[in-house]
Motif scaffolding. Structure first.
Motif, PDB file in Angstrom:
ATOM      1  N   VAL A 195       0.840  -1.200   0.000  1.00 26.80           N
ATOM      2  CA  VAL A 195       0.000   0.000   0.000  1.00 26.80           C
ATOM      3  C   VAL A 195       0.876   1.252   0.000  1.00 26.80           C
ATOM      4  O   VAL A 195       0.639   2.203  -0.754  1.00 26.80           O
ATOM      5  N   ARG A 198       2.551   1.797  -3.446  1.00 29.97           N
ATOM      6  CA  ARG A 198       1.630   2.324  -4.446  1.00 29.97           C
ATOM      7  C   ARG A 198       1.352   3.812  -4.208  1.00 29.97           C
ATOM      8  O   ARG A 198       1.364   4.619  -5.141  1.00 29.97           O
ATOM      9  N   PHE A 223      -7.781   1.669   1.889  1.00 29.57           N
ATOM     10  CA  PHE A 223      -7.432   0.387   1.270  1.00 29.57           C
ATOM     11  C   PHE A 223      -8.207  -0.737   1.944  1.00 29.57           C
ATOM     12  O   PHE A 223      -8.658  -0.621   3.083  1.00 29.57           O
ATOM     13  N   THR A 236      -4.079  -7.798   1.652  1.00 28.73           N
ATOM     14  CA  THR A 236      -4.483  -6.432   1.331  1.00 28.73           C
ATOM     15  C   THR A 236      -4.985  -6.354  -0.104  1.00 28.73           C
ATOM     16  O   THR A 236      -4.595  -7.154  -0.949  1.00 28.73           O
ATOM     17  N   GLY A 237      -5.847  -5.392  -0.345  1.00 23.61           N
ATOM     18  CA  GLY A 237      -6.322  -5.118  -1.692  1.00 23.61           C
ATOM     19  C   GLY A 237      -5.636  -3.882  -2.238  1.00 23.61           C
ATOM     20  O   GLY A 237      -4.710  -3.336  -1.627  1.00 23.61           O
ATOM     21  N   ASP A 238      -6.093  -3.414  -3.381  1.00 25.21           N
ATOM     22  CA  ASP A 238      -5.506  -2.231  -3.993  1.00 25.21           C
ATOM     23  C   ASP A 238      -5.785  -0.973  -3.168  1.00 25.21           C
ATOM     24  O   ASP A 238      -6.776  -0.899  -2.437  1.00 25.21           O
ATOM     25  N   ARG A 251      -8.934   5.565  -7.189  1.00 18.13           N
ATOM     26  CA  ARG A 251      -8.759   4.370  -8.012  1.00 18.13           C
ATOM     27  C   ARG A 251      -9.986   4.181  -8.890  1.00 18.13           C
ATOM     28  O   ARG A 251     -11.119   4.288  -8.428  1.00 18.13           O
ATOM     29  N   GLU A 253     -11.295   1.726 -12.477  1.00 17.38           N
ATOM     30  CA  GLU A 253     -11.042   0.791 -13.571  1.00 17.38           C
ATOM     31  C   GLU A 253     -11.965   1.162 -14.725  1.00 17.38           C
ATOM     32  O   GLU A 253     -13.185   1.028 -14.620  1.00 17.38           O
ATOM     33  N   VAL A 260      -6.404  -0.700 -14.095  1.00 20.50           N
ATOM     34  CA  VAL A 260      -6.609   0.191 -12.962  1.00 20.50           C
ATOM     35  C   VAL A 260      -5.794   1.464 -13.150  1.00 20.50           C
ATOM     36  O   VAL A 260      -4.594   1.406 -13.449  1.00 20.50           O
ATOM     37  N   TYR A 262      -5.547   5.910 -11.774  1.00 24.27           N
ATOM     38  CA  TYR A 262      -5.888   6.836 -10.703  1.00 24.27           C
ATOM     39  C   TYR A 262      -6.162   8.218 -11.290  1.00 24.27           C
ATOM     40  O   TYR A 262      -5.418   8.697 -12.151  1.00 24.27           O
ATOM     41  N   ARG A 446      -4.403  -9.786  -1.867  1.00 22.65           N
ATOM     42  CA  ARG A 446      -3.142 -10.483  -2.092  1.00 22.65           C
ATOM     43  C   ARG A 446      -2.447 -10.721  -0.748  1.00 22.65           C
ATOM     44  O   ARG A 446      -2.550  -9.924   0.170  1.00 22.65           O
TER      45      ARG A 446
END
Length: 450
Positions: A195, A198, A223, A236-238, A251, A253, A260, A262, A446
């Motif tokens: 996180v 990113r 997040f 954790t996710g995106d 974020r 998509e 993905v 931003y 993930r």
């Protein structure tokens, strides 16, 4: 002595039953009878408190006569090694290693254990230093939120317990002021390395992370994560949203693309054509572009790049999409990489400790992708990155490059973005949200990096 029966099913206790068992054990150790009819209501203990009380109880009662109190001995399974062989390396008797392996095997297939797996043993050693150590207990994690524990009871028999923690999927709103560094501050609020990495890449489009970001600057990160009852983040996710010094990143998509990206609050893609620096974590700019006295030769000469002082191993990222044209050893530059970008721009990176996996001539790289790591190779007086830039074959000052912003959403894409933005804004206003408890976290999350 009671013999262990490997056919016996493992005893599975819920966390609240472990709390009661720990309290009973402590009462017995203190010499006080436990009377359920007269007992006061026990306070609710956290899993950490329960584990601590259990550890104290077993440590006080499990050490056989002539042996010291158990000590923790961590073990990691080596390539080609069996679980039993790994237990033996803790320094215990062959009989103990065989018995604990049989105990674990009654509830878990030991063939599923791979090299690199870790577990912890509790070992008691002879007080006089003569004789073999005795295995008192062993704890092994068998899943993201499950573990098996083998402990030696008062009569010397081995007992197996299984603990499964519940997992909650939640959206975290981490909001605070920078204290020391953004990375450290975000981690204090539960953000993981993925996180933080990113967020740093996003902020690098707008800021020089070392010179523009100061203590007391406000930030917000949103997040997804999966967390156990004990508060341990396992997945954790995106990153959904990031804000620093008034710059916001949502974020989104884009429908039909699967990609993905931003965007700012108006629907403009915040991805600039070139990031400000190829490092998100460095101590300072140790040398700018221009004439200087060379630190090794002592002569005044042109320094045709920028130097960033950073720790060995700091990741170096591609500041823009491109193709690697060189990845080799090159004289005083040491380990060297050169990347060709669009619009006649090229970038070079010197003194690397090593190249990233797969970094070689001809490889395409995307903006923010790690291509190498800071080092001290070649003619260098300390760990740093030497960063160069060319435009149409002529060296230029990297700090002089001005880049353009990305595309702006319109039509149905803009409408979809506004709907997603409104959803994220509601989560931020509510301070986060939790989903129903699940036993196996999934849905795009993930695993946490070890």
């Amino acid at each position: 002595m009671t013999q262990f029966d490997p056919r016996r099913q493992p005893l599975r206790l819920a966390p609240h039953l472990l709390t009661t068992a720990a309290a009973i054990g402590i009462a017995l150790l203190a010499g006080k009878p436990f009377a359920a009819s007269e007992a006061q209501e026990l306070p609710v203990l956290t899993p950490q408190q329960t584990a601590y009380l259990e550890t104290q109880a077993y440590a006080a009662a499990a050490a056989p006569a002539g042996l010291n109190a158990p000590e923790a001995v961590p073990v990691q399974i080596r390539r080609g090694e069996t679980f039993e062989q790994a237990v033996r390396r803790a320094g215990v008797r062959a009989e103990d290693a065989s018995a604990v392996a049989a105990t674990i095997a009654s509830a878990f297939d030991l063939k599923d254990i791979r090299a690199g797996a870790k577990f912890e043993t509790a070992v008691s050693r002879p007080r006089g230093g003569v004789g073999e150590a005795r295995l008192i207990g062993l704890t092994m994690r068998t899943g993201p939120a499950s573990q098996l524990t083998v402990s030696r009871s008062f009569d010397g028999a081995l007992r197996l317990r299984s603990l499964d923690e519940k997992i909650t999927h939640e959206t975290v709103v981490a909001r605070d002021k920078v204290q020391g560094s953004l990375s450290a501050s975000a981690r204090e609020l539960g953000a993981t390395s993925a996180v933080v990495r990113r967020a740093s890449q996003l902020f690098a489009h707008k800021f020089d992370m070392q010179r523009d970001v100061r203590s007391a600057d406000e930030f917000t990160l949103v997040f997804d994560r999966s967390v156990t009852e004990s508060g341990r983040t396992i997945e954790t996710g995106d990153l959904m949203y990031a804000e620093l010094k008034g710059q916001v990143f949502y974020r989104f998509e884009r429908p039909g693309t699967g990609k993905v990206e931003y965007f700012d609050s108006t629907g403009k893609n915040v991805r600039s054509t070139m990031m400000r620096t190829p490092l998100q974590n460095f101590r300072r700019v140790s040398s700018n572009y221009g004439y200087r006295t060379h630190p090794i030769s002592g002569y005044r000469k042109m320094h045709q790049g920028m130097d960033f002082a950073a720790s060995t191993g700091t990741p170096i990222v591609a500041p823009s999409d491109g193709v690697i044209v060189e990845a080799r050893r090159w004289g005083g530059y040491g380990n060297w990489i050169r990347v060709r970008h669009a619009n006649g721009l090229e970038t070079g990176y010197g003194h690397l400790s090593r190249f990233a996996a797969g970094a070689r001539a001809g490889q395409r790289v995307t903006q923010g992708q790690v291509i190498g790591y800071v080092g001290n190779t070649g003619n260098s007086t300390g760990p740093h990155l030497h960063y160069e830039m060319w435009r149409n074959g002529q060296r230029i000052n990297p700090a002089s490059v001005r880049t353009q912003e990305g595309t702006i959403l319109a039509g149905t894409e803009l409408a979809a973005f506004r709907a997603e933005k409104a959803r994220i804004d509601r989560i931020i206003a509510a301070g986060g949200q939790s989903r129903p408890v699940v036993q196996n976290a999934s849905s795009g999350l993930r695993p946490i990096e070890s």
